[in-house]
Design an enzyme around this catalytic site. Structure first.
Site, PDB file in Angstrom:
ATOM      1  N   ASP A  16      41.409  30.165 -25.880  1.00  0.00           N
ATOM      2  CA  ASP A  16      41.652  31.321 -25.019  1.00  0.00           C
ATOM      3  C   ASP A  16      40.967  32.568 -25.571  1.00  0.00           C
ATOM      4  O   ASP A  16      40.860  32.736 -26.788  1.00  0.00           O
ATOM      5  CB  ASP A  16      43.158  31.564 -24.910  1.00  0.00           C
ATOM      6  CG  ASP A  16      43.521  32.468 -23.751  1.00  0.00           C
ATOM      7  OD1 ASP A  16      42.667  32.664 -22.850  1.00  0.00           O
ATOM      8  OD2 ASP A  16      44.648  32.985 -23.724  1.00  0.00           O
ATOM      9  N   HIS A  33      32.017  32.877 -22.297  1.00  0.00           N
ATOM     10  CA  HIS A  33      32.067  31.418 -22.267  1.00  0.00           C
ATOM     11  C   HIS A  33      30.932  30.815 -23.096  1.00  0.00           C
ATOM     12  O   HIS A  33      31.127  29.820 -23.800  1.00  0.00           O
ATOM     13  CB  HIS A  33      31.994  30.914 -20.829  1.00  0.00           C
ATOM     14  CG  HIS A  33      33.157  31.331 -19.978  1.00  0.00           C
ATOM     15  ND1 HIS A  33      34.471  31.152 -20.390  1.00  0.00           N
ATOM     16  CD2 HIS A  33      33.218  31.932 -18.762  1.00  0.00           C
ATOM     17  CE1 HIS A  33      35.287  31.614 -19.447  1.00  0.00           C
ATOM     18  NE2 HIS A  33      34.552  32.093 -18.459  1.00  0.00           N
ATOM     19  N   LEU A 127      35.503  10.783 -35.351  1.00  0.00           N
ATOM     20  CA  LEU A 127      36.369  11.689 -34.597  1.00  0.00           C
ATOM     21  C   LEU A 127      36.354  11.361 -33.108  1.00  0.00           C
ATOM     22  O   LEU A 127      35.294  11.151 -32.513  1.00  0.00           O
ATOM     23  CB  LEU A 127      35.890  13.131 -34.796  1.00  0.00           C
ATOM     24  CG  LEU A 127      36.561  14.206 -33.925  1.00  0.00           C
ATOM     25  CD1 LEU A 127      37.995  14.435 -34.387  1.00  0.00           C
ATOM     26  CD2 LEU A 127      35.756  15.504 -33.971  1.00  0.00           C
TER      27      LEU A 127
END
Length: 241
Positions: A16, A33, A127
């Site tokens: 956020d 962004h 991962l």
């Protein structure tokens, strides 16, 4: 740089603050962004370096579709560009890419690029990077209830057999462990409809750092904080009566 103590097996992040980061600098939200993508790259790389097993990133919620069309279009384009650009690094670093959410709602080109990356990394054993895209925790639970109801009606499942582990199999995250740690950037103190079932006993870590400013040290600080907590899952410590 390494952390000490037991690592969380699964870390989820609510990324956020991109818009506020851009506003503070007099830039359009899309610039925030783009800056946020740089943080994603750093954190994914760090997660792999320290041996994290699962990393889930809240990339785009179903509510985000209600944002201005120009911003949504820019985000979708950025997601597509980033997936193409970073695929080689995911392959090089043995990262397995998966996605959670209503992927069918994504634009065709974005969905095709995503599915291609998922297919090409499916054999990787390092991962597991889970992108929550067009995702809603409430919608996921409702969908699970509908599917369970359908299976009960058809005789595939008995109502009396439904337990937590059975219910979890009907969620979009089936096969993934629940997050041990949920990190939220930008200081907001809410879950925002993210992994509502899965975070029942997840440790929460909130930082005021805006996502584009969230760097490796911030990530390791959150991990370290987790490592110094005592997880009781509703029970008491052995030293308490």
């Amino acid at each position: 740089m390494k952390t000490g103590g037991q690592l969380p097996g699964h870390v989820a992040i609510i990324m956020d603050g991109n818009g506020r980061w851009a506003k503070k600098r007099g830039l359009p939200r899309t610039a925030g962004h783009r800056a946020g993508v740089k943080s994603v790259k750093k954190i994914v790389r760090m997660a792999g370096d320290i041996g994290l097993e699962y990393l889930t990133l809240f990339t785009f919620s179903t509510e985000n579709w209600k944002r201005p069309k120009t911003e949504v279009s820019a985000i979708m384009k950025l997601l597509e560009e980033t997936t193409k650009k970073e695929l080689s690094e995911l392959l090089e670093n043995n990262v397995k890419l998966i996605a959670t959410g209503r992927i069918d709602n994504l634009p065709d080109s974005r969905r095709d690029v995503l599915l291609d990356a998922i297919e090409r990394t499916k054999e990787n054993s390092g991962l597991v990077l889970n992108l929550a895209l067009s995702y809603s925790g409430r919608a996921e639970i409702i969908e699970a209830v509908r599917n369970i109801t359908s299976d009960v009606k058809s005789g595939k499942l008995r109502a009396e057999d439904i337990e937590e582990n059975i219910f979890a199999r009907y969620l979009q995250t089936n096969g993934l462990p629940d997050p041990d740690l949920l990190i939220r950037t930008s200081g907001e103190m809410r879950i925002s409809n993210f992994l509502l079932w899965q975070t029942a006993y997840t440790e929460l870590y909130v930082t005021d750092v805006l996502w584009p400013d969230f760097k490796e040290d911030d990530f390791l600080r959150a991990i370290s904080d987790f490592q110094h907590r005592e997880r009781r899952f509703g029970m008491v410590t052995s030293s308490k009566k």
